[in-house]
Design a protein around this motif. Structure first.
Motif, short mmCIF file in Angstrom:
data_model
loop_
_atom_site.label_atom_id
_atom_site.label_comp_id
_atom_site.label_asym_id
_atom_site.label_seq_id
_atom_site.Cartn_x
_atom_site.Cartn_y
_atom_site.Cartn_z
N ASN A 2 -1.54 18.26 0.58
CA ASN A 2 -0.62 18.26 -0.55
C ASN A 2 -0.07 16.85 -0.76
N LYS A 3 -0.36 16.26 -1.91
CA LYS A 3 0.05 14.87 -2.17
C LYS A 3 1.55 14.68 -2.02
N ASP A 4 2.33 15.54 -2.64
CA ASP A 4 3.78 15.36 -2.63
C ASP A 4 4.34 15.46 -1.21
N LEU A 5 3.88 16.44 -0.45
CA LEU A 5 4.36 16.58 0.92
C LEU A 5 3.87 15.44 1.81
N PHE A 6 2.64 14.99 1.57
CA PHE A 6 2.08 13.86 2.32
C PHE A 6 2.96 12.63 2.15
N ILE A 7 3.24 12.29 0.89
CA ILE A 7 4.08 11.12 0.61
C ILE A 7 5.48 11.31 1.15
N GLN A 8 6.03 12.51 1.02
CA GLN A 8 7.37 12.80 1.52
C GLN A 8 7.45 12.59 3.04
N GLU A 9 6.44 13.04 3.76
CA GLU A 9 6.43 12.87 5.22
C GLU A 9 6.27 11.40 5.61
N VAL A 10 5.47 10.66 4.87
CA VAL A 10 5.31 9.23 5.16
C VAL A 10 6.63 8.50 4.90
N ILE A 11 7.33 8.86 3.84
CA ILE A 11 8.64 8.25 3.56
C ILE A 11 9.63 8.59 4.66
N LYS A 12 9.64 9.84 5.08
CA LYS A 12 10.55 10.25 6.15
C LYS A 12 10.25 9.46 7.43
N ALA A 13 8.98 9.29 7.73
CA ALA A 13 8.60 8.54 8.91
C ALA A 13 9.04 7.08 8.79
N SER A 14 8.91 6.50 7.60
CA SER A 14 9.28 5.10 7.43
C SER A 14 10.78 4.88 7.59
N LYS A 15 11.56 5.93 7.34
CA LYS A 15 13.01 5.80 7.48
C LYS A 15 13.49 6.03 8.91
N THR A 16 12.71 6.75 9.71
CA THR A 16 13.19 7.11 11.04
C THR A 16 12.55 6.33 12.17
N LEU A 17 11.38 5.75 11.94
CA LEU A 17 10.69 5.06 13.02
C LEU A 17 11.18 3.62 13.17
N LEU A 18 11.01 3.09 14.36
CA LEU A 18 11.33 1.70 14.64
C LEU A 18 10.28 0.80 13.99
N PRO A 19 10.61 -0.48 13.78
CA PRO A 19 9.67 -1.38 13.09
C PRO A 19 8.27 -1.44 13.71
N TYR A 20 8.17 -1.53 15.03
CA TYR A 20 6.83 -1.58 15.63
C TYR A 20 6.11 -0.25 15.48
N GLN A 21 6.85 0.86 15.41
CA GLN A 21 6.23 2.16 15.19
C GLN A 21 5.73 2.28 13.76
N LYS A 22 6.43 1.66 12.81
CA LYS A 22 5.97 1.66 11.42
C LYS A 22 4.63 0.95 11.32
N GLU A 23 4.51 -0.17 12.01
CA GLU A 23 3.25 -0.92 12.00
C GLU A 23 2.13 -0.07 12.58
N ASN A 24 2.42 0.61 13.68
CA ASN A 24 1.43 1.51 14.28
C ASN A 24 1.08 2.66 13.33
N LEU A 25 2.09 3.17 12.63
CA LEU A 25 1.86 4.26 11.69
C LEU A 25 0.96 3.81 10.53
N ILE A 26 1.19 2.64 10.01
CA ILE A 26 0.36 2.12 8.93
C ILE A 26 -1.09 2.01 9.39
N ASN A 27 -1.29 1.45 10.58
CA ASN A 27 -2.65 1.34 11.12
C ASN A 27 -3.28 2.72 11.31
N TRP A 28 -2.51 3.66 11.83
CA TRP A 28 -3.02 5.01 12.04
C TRP A 28 -3.34 5.68 10.71
N LEU A 29 -2.49 5.47 9.69
CA LEU A 29 -2.74 6.07 8.38
C LEU A 29 -4.06 5.58 7.79
#
Length: 71
Positions: A19-46
């Motif tokens: 689901n596009k909307d839920l996918f984007i919503q979860e990525v936004i939630k992750a970007s707000k709660t994760l630490l900076p190095y975790q965001k970088e890891n998340l981008i690579n994983w995505l």
């Protein structure tokens, strides 16, 4: 935030990925709660996760173009 929260965010993104909307919503939630190095890891994983899913690559590309998930 530890490894558990990072893994939880990844599993949430996988679960809602059809689901596009839920996918984007979860990525936004992750970007707000994760630490900076975790965001970088998340981008690579995505990028890895969406490698064989063209529709998700498109959604992710649109999302990253908006600079919502800042490196």
């Amino acid at each position: 935030m530890g490894r558990v929260s990072y893994d939880y965010m990844k599993s949430s993104i996988v679960r809602v990925s059809p689901n596009k909307d839920l996918f984007i919503q979860e990525v936004i939630k992750a970007s707000k709660t994760l630490l900076p190095y975790q965001k970088e890891n998340l981008i690579n994983w995505l990028y890895f996760f969406t490698a064989d899913k063209p529709e998700l690559q498109k959604w992710l590309g649109e999302f990253l173009d908006k600079n919502t998930l800042v490196r």
